[in-house]
Design an enzyme around this catalytic site. Structure first.
Site, PDB file in Angstrom:
ATOM      1  N   GLY A  89       1.497  -9.048   9.621  1.00  0.00           N
ATOM      2  CA  GLY A  89       0.275  -8.502   9.030  1.00  0.00           C
ATOM      3  C   GLY A  89       0.107  -7.021   9.260  1.00  0.00           C
ATOM      4  O   GLY A  89      -0.878  -6.420   8.834  1.00  0.00           O
ATOM      5  N   GLU A 135       0.355  -9.464  14.905  1.00  0.00           N
ATOM      6  CA  GLU A 135       1.299  -8.559  15.588  1.00  0.00           C
ATOM      7  C   GLU A 135       0.677  -7.201  15.930  1.00  0.00           C
ATOM      8  O   GLU A 135       1.069  -6.559  16.888  1.00  0.00           O
ATOM      9  CB  GLU A 135       2.548  -8.356  14.728  1.00  0.00           C
ATOM     10  CG  GLU A 135       2.240  -7.733  13.363  1.00  0.00           C
ATOM     11  CD  GLU A 135       3.466  -7.552  12.485  1.00  0.00           C
ATOM     12  OE1 GLU A 135       4.588  -7.847  12.931  1.00  0.00           O
ATOM     13  OE2 GLU A 135       3.298  -7.098  11.327  1.00  0.00           O
ATOM     14  N   GLU A 195       0.829  -1.217   0.000  1.00  0.00           N
ATOM     15  CA  GLU A 195       0.000   0.000   0.000  1.00  0.00           C
ATOM     16  C   GLU A 195       0.859   1.262   0.000  1.00  0.00           C
ATOM     17  O   GLU A 195       0.503   2.260  -0.622  1.00  0.00           O
ATOM     18  CB  GLU A 195      -1.029  -0.008   1.147  1.00  0.00           C
ATOM     19  CG  GLU A 195      -0.510  -0.336   2.520  1.00  0.00           C
ATOM     20  CD  GLU A 195      -0.293   0.888   3.370  1.00  0.00           C
ATOM     21  OE1 GLU A 195       0.334   0.747   4.444  1.00  0.00           O
ATOM     22  OE2 GLU A 195      -0.721   1.988   2.982  1.00  0.00           O
ATOM     23  N   ILE A 230       2.553  -9.880   1.927  1.00  0.00           N
ATOM     24  CA  ILE A 230       1.932 -10.963   2.703  1.00  0.00           C
ATOM     25  C   ILE A 230       0.759 -10.417   3.522  1.00  0.00           C
ATOM     26  O   ILE A 230      -0.113 -11.155   3.907  1.00  0.00           O
ATOM     27  CB  ILE A 230       2.952 -11.671   3.629  1.00  0.00           C
ATOM     28  CG1 ILE A 230       3.598 -10.695   4.618  1.00  0.00           C
ATOM     29  CG2 ILE A 230       3.996 -12.413   2.815  1.00  0.00           C
ATOM     30  CD1 ILE A 230       4.398 -11.388   5.731  1.00  0.00           C
ATOM     31  N   ASP A 231       0.727  -9.095   3.767  1.00  0.00           N
ATOM     32  CA  ASP A 231      -0.314  -8.500   4.625  1.00  0.00           C
ATOM     33  C   ASP A 231      -1.690  -8.455   3.961  1.00  0.00           C
ATOM     34  O   ASP A 231      -2.703  -8.317   4.643  1.00  0.00           O
ATOM     35  CB  ASP A 231       0.072  -7.056   5.012  1.00  0.00           C
ATOM     36  CG  ASP A 231       1.404  -6.987   5.735  1.00  0.00           C
ATOM     37  OD1 ASP A 231       1.855  -8.021   6.243  1.00  0.00           O
ATOM     38  OD2 ASP A 231       1.997  -5.894   5.771  1.00  0.00           O
TER      39      ASP A 231
HETATM   40  O1  F6P Z   1       4.557  -5.598   5.263  1.00  0.00           O
HETATM   41  C1  F6P Z   1       5.113  -6.865   5.364  1.00  0.00           C
HETATM   42  C2  F6P Z   1       5.691  -7.096   6.734  1.00  0.00           C
HETATM   43  O2  F6P Z   1       6.252  -8.387   6.781  1.00  0.00           O
HETATM   44  C3  F6P Z   1       4.709  -6.882   7.897  1.00  0.00           C
HETATM   45  O3  F6P Z   1       3.835  -7.971   8.059  1.00  0.00           O
HETATM   46  C4  F6P Z   1       5.658  -6.651   9.039  1.00  0.00           C
HETATM   47  O4  F6P Z   1       5.067  -5.881  10.054  1.00  0.00           O
HETATM   48  C5  F6P Z   1       6.766  -5.876   8.380  1.00  0.00           C
HETATM   49  O5  F6P Z   1       6.712  -6.160   6.999  1.00  0.00           O
HETATM   50  C6  F6P Z   1       8.120  -6.208   8.899  1.00  0.00           C
HETATM   51  O6  F6P Z   1       9.021  -5.343   8.272  1.00  0.00           O
HETATM   52  P1  F6P Z   1      10.594  -5.531   8.309  1.00  0.00           P
HETATM   53  O7  F6P Z   1      10.936  -6.718   7.470  1.00  0.00           O
HETATM   54  O8  F6P Z   1      11.114  -4.266   7.749  1.00  0.00           O
HETATM   55  O9  F6P Z   1      10.961  -5.754   9.748  1.00  0.00           O
END
Ligand code: F6P
Length: 348
Positions: free
Chosen positions: A173, A225, A105, A129-130
């Site tokens: 998520g 989360e 997004e 994946i979200d």
């Molecule tokens: O947007 C995908 C995602 O995996 C989320 O589910 C998660 O909160 C975030 O990215 C984690 O981000 P990073 O890999 O930067 O820690």
């Protein structure tokens, strides 16, 4: 368009399974029609720094099953970095007729800005994946993440049952519960907690106690989360990983699973453990469904470029691939609460 089209492709934001299948689909469509595909490395950073690789047949060979992204990715934001004009100049200098930007997004917001502010020929492909991108029923990546969560539940059930334990599984998520609800339903979770619906720890404890009363001495609870949990001391969550943020100040979520497990142990008297699935949910090979979706999205993005239809995002509506204006992708797509209502029938 006169002569062969030069179509550039980038991946931005967090990686997910299926990106390479999408890159391959755009590139193979271009090659098939006599056009040229160029890969931009590390998301929009590569556009600002003119960091490119040719995407010829050999570059996209044998990657349909590969996780991650052969182009690398980053969360570089041209608007915040003040490089919109530089990027516009690079697109003109390097004669890119179209730029396909595969992202979540936030990436769609950047695409929108680049298209609306600078008139750049952007086309979006929704991945994450979200599954929280507005305007598409599914993003590529969700199916693989849900598969990983449900496989983890299958495994954890055996050890939870052997030790009469509650196992709390924390899943990703961000601010939506798509992974939790899909993975949890598929794995037969005994409780699923999502951000879209405020839940108290007491309610979850009641579900576990009910199970125990009917002879089930173990429980599997899936918590997203970003879930909005109310604790007995009146504190609310999401838990923010000790206040950690990314390079642009966006919160890094994490830690709610451990907090919930501790509270459930106190409330129920049963031993509770936590498993954080973390980046495993984004890692490795995409499912067949994600590969097919990525291929259809990539092919549709190429078709939009060939028709000079810019400022749009490809989308899945039902089983049909279509496209919508980037202007209609603003916001966050939350879980349909009907799905939670179905999941609830299996709690307790
Ligand atoms: O947007 C995908 C995602 O995996 C989320 O589910 C998660 O909160 C975030 O990215 C984690 O981000 P990073 O890999 O930067 O820690």
């Amino acid at each position: 368009m006169v002569g062969a089209m030069r179509i550039a492709i980038l991946t931005a934001g967090g990686d997910c399974p299926g990106l390479n299948a999408a890159i391959r689909a755009v590139a193979r469509s271009a090659i098939d029609r006599g056009d040229e595909a160029i890969g931009i490395r590390r998301g929009y950073r590569g556009l600002a720094e003119r960091d490119y690789v040719p995407l010829d047949l050999s570059a996209v060979s044998e990657i349909v099953s590969l996780g991650g992204t052969i182009l690398s990715t980053s969360s570089y934001e041209p608007v915040r970095e003040g490089t919109v004009d530089l990027i516009a100049a690079n697109i003109a200098a390097d004669r890119f007729d179209a730029v396909v930007a595969i992202g979540g997004e936030h990436t769609m917001w950047i695409n929108r800005e680049l298209h609306e502010r600078a008139g750049l020929p952007l086309i979006g492909v929704p991945k994450t994946i979200d599954n929280d991108v507005v305007g598409t029923d599914y993003t590529l990546g969700l199916d693989t993440a849900a598969q990983i969560v449900s496989a983890a539940i299958d495994r954890l059930r055996t050890t939870a049952e052997s030790h009469d334990r509650v196992i709390v599984i924390e899943v990703m998520g961000r601010n939506t519960g798509w992974i939790a609800i899909h993975g949890g339903i598929a794995g037969g979770a005994d409780g699923i907690v999502i951000p879209e619906f405020e839940t108290t720890c007491k309610q979850i404890a009641a579900v576990i106690t009910r199970r125990h009363r009917r002879g089930k001495d173990f429980s599997i609870i899936v918590v997203a989360e970003g879930a909005k949990l109310c604790f007995e001391n009146g504190q609310g969550h999401p838990v923010q990983n000790g206040g950690a943020t990314d390079e642009y100040g966006y919160p890094r979520l994490g830690g709610i699973g451990a907090a919930l497990a501790a509270e459930l142990e106190t409330l129920t008297g049963y031993e509770a453990r936590t498993v954080v699935l973390g980046h495993l949910q984004r890692a490795g090979s995409p499912t067949a469904r994600d590969r097919v979706l990525a291929t259809r999205f990539g092919a549709a993005a190429y078709d939009l470029a060939a028709r000079n239809e810019f400022g749009r995002m490809v989308a899945l509506h039902g089983d049909e691939i279509t496209s919508i204006p980037l202007a209609e992708t603003a916001g966050v797509k939350t879980v349909d609460l009907d799905l939670l209502e179905i999941a609830r029938r299996f709690f307790g």
